[in-house]
Design a protein around this motif. Structure first.
Motif, short mmCIF file in Angstrom:
data_model
loop_
_atom_site.label_atom_id
_atom_site.label_comp_id
_atom_site.label_asym_id
_atom_site.label_seq_id
_atom_site.Cartn_x
_atom_site.Cartn_y
_atom_site.Cartn_z
N THR A 214 6.95 -6.65 8.72
CA THR A 214 7.93 -7.63 8.27
C THR A 214 7.95 -7.68 6.74
O THR A 214 9.01 -7.79 6.13
N ALA B 156 0.20 -4.62 14.99
CA ALA B 156 0.33 -6.00 14.54
C ALA B 156 -0.33 -6.20 13.18
O ALA B 156 -1.39 -5.63 12.91
N GLN C 293 3.36 1.67 2.93
CA GLN C 293 4.40 0.64 2.85
C GLN C 293 5.40 0.97 1.75
O GLN C 293 6.61 0.82 1.91
N ASN D 90 0.85 -1.20 0.00
CA ASN D 90 0.00 0.00 0.00
C ASN D 90 0.89 1.25 0.00
O ASN D 90 2.13 1.15 0.03
N1 LIG Z 1 -0.14 -4.50 1.25
C1 LIG Z 1 -0.52 -5.71 1.57
N2 LIG Z 1 -1.43 -6.36 0.83
C2 LIG Z 1 -1.83 -7.61 1.16
N3 LIG Z 1 -1.38 -8.30 2.21
C3 LIG Z 1 -0.46 -7.71 3.00
C4 LIG Z 1 0.01 -6.40 2.72
N4 LIG Z 1 0.91 -6.08 3.68
C5 LIG Z 1 0.99 -7.15 4.51
N5 LIG Z 1 0.17 -8.14 4.10
C6 LIG Z 1 -0.04 -9.45 4.77
O1 LIG Z 1 -0.51 -9.19 6.08
C7 LIG Z 1 0.01 -10.14 7.00
C8 LIG Z 1 0.76 -9.43 8.11
O2 LIG Z 1 1.97 -8.89 7.61
P1 LIG Z 1 3.31 -8.88 8.46
O3 LIG Z 1 3.52 -10.20 9.08
O4 LIG Z 1 4.38 -8.32 7.62
O5 LIG Z 1 2.86 -7.84 9.60
P2 LIG Z 1 3.69 -7.33 10.84
O6 LIG Z 1 3.38 -5.90 10.96
O7 LIG Z 1 5.10 -7.72 10.71
O8 LIG Z 1 2.97 -8.11 12.02
P3 LIG Z 1 3.54 -8.42 13.50
O9 LIG Z 1 3.49 -7.13 14.24
O10 LIG Z 1 2.59 -9.41 14.06
O11 LIG Z 1 4.94 -8.92 13.35
C9 LIG Z 1 0.89 -11.07 6.20
O12 LIG Z 1 0.13 -12.21 5.86
C10 LIG Z 1 1.24 -10.26 5.00
O13 LIG Z 1 1.55 -11.06 3.89
#
Ligand SMILES: Nc1ncnc2c1ncn2[C@@H]1O[C@H](COP(=O)(O)OP(=O)(O)OP(=O)(O)O)[C@@H](O)[C@H]1O
Ligand SMILES: [Mg+2]
Length: 721
Positions: free
Chosen positions: A36, A31, A14, A11
């Motif tokens: 990640t 979260a 990001q 997005n």
């Molecule tokens: N722009 C996006 N479009 C679709 N899916 C996404 C997008 N960004 C992240 N995701 C999906 O959302 C989920 C969460 O992403 P991620 O694990 O990177 O989050 P995080 O912020 O690291 O979470 P945590 O705080 O629990 O570590 C994953 O399944 C990831 O593939």
């Protein structure tokens, strides 16, 4: 150059983070918002667009499992082998540095990583040498003290001895002697890995300069859980030169009890004021309902950096709350729910059972076993922590490095070869007196003819065995060497002859170790044995044998950080268990518990099930806990209570396979069932919780106002209400 695979799945916010120009960057977000993902895509971006070579990136993650997953993702995206990337936990990276620069770090070439079990042994030994009473100063407390100091970057010499403070004086005395002993035997504990590589940077500016030129970018995931020494290490490495991408969530800081400093986030902003801040607010992981629950719970904490998550996903199902009679019933309910989930065509590996305390896993495991549901436990009794595996590794460690005293102590008399406490005491005394290793002490005593009888033959055999393994080392591969160590030492037979079911499992584990050796690959030029030994110590707890089988995932809430699962169970949501009883008195710790609840809830993608038990037997005691405050903090319209009073299976104690539920048992004959409210002339009103035995011996457990009682059904004047 096509950057669309890197940019398209992101997005706006990001993308901003992924493509930010070479300055420090802080991504602060809740979260499941893609932190990640941003980290991985940013690495790809740096390589593809900024032409940073793979060797120019340093990425730090919280667990080896996370590192492996990210390495795979990036290898796929970039079509790389993954080698060359410096990717790992703080510990594994520090270890790699010390291996490469052992001389500069003041270590012997073959230094050994001391895991926490070995560390405790060594502490006990040091305390014996110093004649400090273990009952008065529990070795675990000493271990806690030493590790806590190291996490803060403090050596014994840095700490002011204050004669008025007896506790600190004693701790320091042990700490000092422990440091000496480690140095002498070439042993490095986990805290020391960081501490020493931090000192290495400071002591050797040329070396630091080399790495600062080499690393063109540093990336850190789960930054909220870095401790003081880790932060200092990063800060020195980055210096004025290397840009950093830091990713974290203050609401998910859950390792304060182990020295993590949530304040490092603010500190980073002060120390690197030009750092750009990016916030991500859209959650891609969970349903509206789950997210609403998580947001509501964490809102009860004070002093948050503040952020609200939203999702445009579906509302999803309500969160299920199941009130179990006891822990057996809870476990059965979870196993039943998983069976139904699998019958609906889902994978077992998509379901995770999370719990606050390791001890909860046993009952859960038993229920899964009974129903034939394969599962894996992360953490807890971990493969490389198991006794038989540690024994086998003990032999290999000695083959690799004779002066590894911890390994020597572990296996010199396992299996028993007549070297008793007395002989061992002599060896220790000589070793301490002369400042030599136990191995050297053994050689000297044998040469001097000071050993007699069985101890002498045993020790000769032992030394002969290790020497002969070492001599054959070059001709054998790792797998053959391990096999020979396990057979030749008699370890296999030793465990096979143990009593009970354990024996079989132990032999299987030893076999599993041999196959792990067969699968083990290293880059050219690295000694496989030494690498394997180090990996086993660093990896303890994360990897397990049956990696490929579709199995339910069991783990503590702490080890679930960063992961996600379509179906999540939070087991044991009870006051005193979660929040943990130790945190009930302290507001600070209560907030950390709440963050843990937030981590737990946000692991769930589609379905969340919370369970609690009205009575729970844990650590051998029966407890009656109230429902956890964290559940009460979830808005009522997110939760649906499941009460299966009439259909619930009976506790494992009495249940036989395929037995009808309540038909024709003494309890049914008495017109009772679990959950039935009853009246007793003496104890008043209560609820039937449990039942065991048969015929005249049938006993029921009833939870009365002033506690639970077991009553013999045939005699108890119970009246149904
Ligand atoms: N722009 C996006 N479009 C679709 N899916 C996404 C997008 N960004 C992240 N995701 C999906 O959302 C989920 C969460 O992403 P991620 O694990 O990177 O989050 P995080 O912020 O690291 O979470 P945590 O705080 O629990 O570590 C994953 O399944 C990831 O593939
Ligand atoms: Mg993450």
């Amino acid at each position: 150059m096509d950057v669309s695979p890197i940019i398209d799945p992101l997005n706006e916010a990001q993308r901003e983070a992924v493509t930010a120009q070479n300055a420090h960057l802080l991504v602060l977000a809740g979260a499941g918002s893609g932190k990640t993902r941003v980290l991985v895509h940013r690495m790809a971006w740096l390589m593809q667009v900024d032409q940073v070579p793979a060797t120019g990136l340093l990425a730090v993650t919280f667990t080896n499992k996370a590192a492996r997953e990210m390495r795979n993702r990036i290898s796929e995206m970039m079509n790389l082998s993954g080698y060359g990337l410096w990717f790992g936990t703080f510990h594994s990276i520090a270890h790699r540095l010390l291996r490469a620069h052992w001389q500069d770090a003041g270590l012997p070439e073959n230094f050994q990583v001391l895991d926490s079990d070995d560390q405790l042994r060594l502490i006990k030994r040091v305390m014996r040498d110093l004649q400090i009473d273990e009952t008065r100063w529990p070795p675990k407390q000493v271990q806690w003290f030493i590790n806590g100091q190291k996490d803060e970057g403090l050596r014994a010499d840095h700490i002011q001895d204050n004669p008025g403070d007896h506790f600190v004086s004693v701790m320091l005395k042990i700490y000092r002697q422990y440091e000496k002993q480690c140095q002498l035997s070439g042993l490095v504990d986990f805290g020391e890995l960081l501490l020493r590589s931090h000192e290495l940077w400071l002591k050797k500016p040329a070396l630091l300069g080399h790495y600062q030129r080499r690393f063109q970018h540093i990336l850190v995931d789960e930054f909220q859980d870095t401790n003081t020494i880790q932060y200092a290490w990063l800060q020195v490495l980055a210096g004025q030169r290397v840009p950093m991408t830091i990713v974290g969530d203050d609401d998910q800081s859950i390792y304060g009890w182990r020295g993590a400093r949530i304040e490092n986030i603010q500190k980073f902003q002060q120390d690197f004021p030009d750092a750009r801040l990016v916030r991500l607010e859209q959650n891609y992981r969970s349903t509206q309902t789950i997210l609403k629950a998580a947001n509501a719970v964490i809102a009860n904490n004070q002093g948050r950096l503040g952020k609200e998550l939203w999702t445009d996903g579906p509302d999803g199902e309500l969160i299920n709350l199941y009130a179990a009679f006891n822990e057996q019933d809870e476990a059965n309910y979870i196993a039943d729910t998983i069976s139904a989930w699998v019958d609906d065509g889902n994978l077992r590996s998509e379901a995770a059972i999370l719990y606050r305390s390791n001890a909860q896993s046993r009952v859960l495991e038993e229920a899964l076993l009974r129903q034939g549901i394969p599962y894996r436990v992360y953490g807890g009794l971990r493969f490389y922590d198991r006794q038989e595996i540690r024994n086998a590794l003990g032999y290999l460690r000695l083959v690799h490095y004779r002066h590894d005293d911890a390994a020597f102590e572990r296996v010199v008399n396992t299996p028993p070869r007549g070297i008793g406490a007395k002989s061992l005491g002599e060896l220790r005394e000589l070793a301490t007196g002369q400042g030599i290793s136990l191995w050297q002490a053994a050689e000297r005593l044998l040469e001097a003819g000071a050993m007699k009888g069985r101890a002498k033959t045993g020790l000769q055999q032992f030394i002969g065995l290790i020497e002969s393994l070492a001599a054959d080392q070059d001709e054998l591969d790792l797998k053959q060497l391990t096999q020979r160590a396990i057979e030749g030492s008699g370890l296999r037979d030793h465990h096979a002859n143990e009593k009970g079911e354990k024996a079989q499992a132990r032999v299987e584990n030893l076999e599993e170790l041999v196959s792990a050796m067969a699968d083990f690959e290293v880059e050219d030029g690295i000694d496989p044995l030494s690498e394997f030994i180090a990996q086993a110590a660093l990896d303890a707890g994360e990897s397990q044998a049956d990696e490929h089988q579709d199995s339910v995932q069991l783990m503590t809430l702490h080890s679930a950080k960063g992961l996600e699962f379509p179906l999540v169970f939070l087991a044991g949501v009870e006051e005193g268990l979660f929040p943990h009883s130790m945190s009930l008195e302290e507001p600070g710790r209560m907030e950390e518990e709440r963050r843990l609840a937030y981590v737990g809830i946000t692991r769930a993608m589609k379905r969340l099930v919370m369970t609690y038990a009205e009575s729970r037997r844990l650590y051998g005691q029966e407890k009656f806990h109230a429902l956890s405050r964290f559940v009460r903090e979830v808005p009522g319209d997110c939760i649906q209570e499941v009460r299966l009073r009439n259909t619930v299976t009976r506790p494992a104690l009495t249940q036989r396979p395929n037995e009808g539920l309540f038909d024709s048992t003494p309890m049914a004959d008495a017109g009772l069932q679990l959950g039935q409210r009853v009246h007793h002339p003496k104890f008043g009103e209560g609820v039937v919780m449990n039942c065991e035995g048969s015929g005249h011996h049938t006993r029921v457990q009833v939870n009365f106002d002033d506690g639970a009682k077991w009553l013999v059904l045939a005699y108890a004047p119970l009246e149904k209400l």
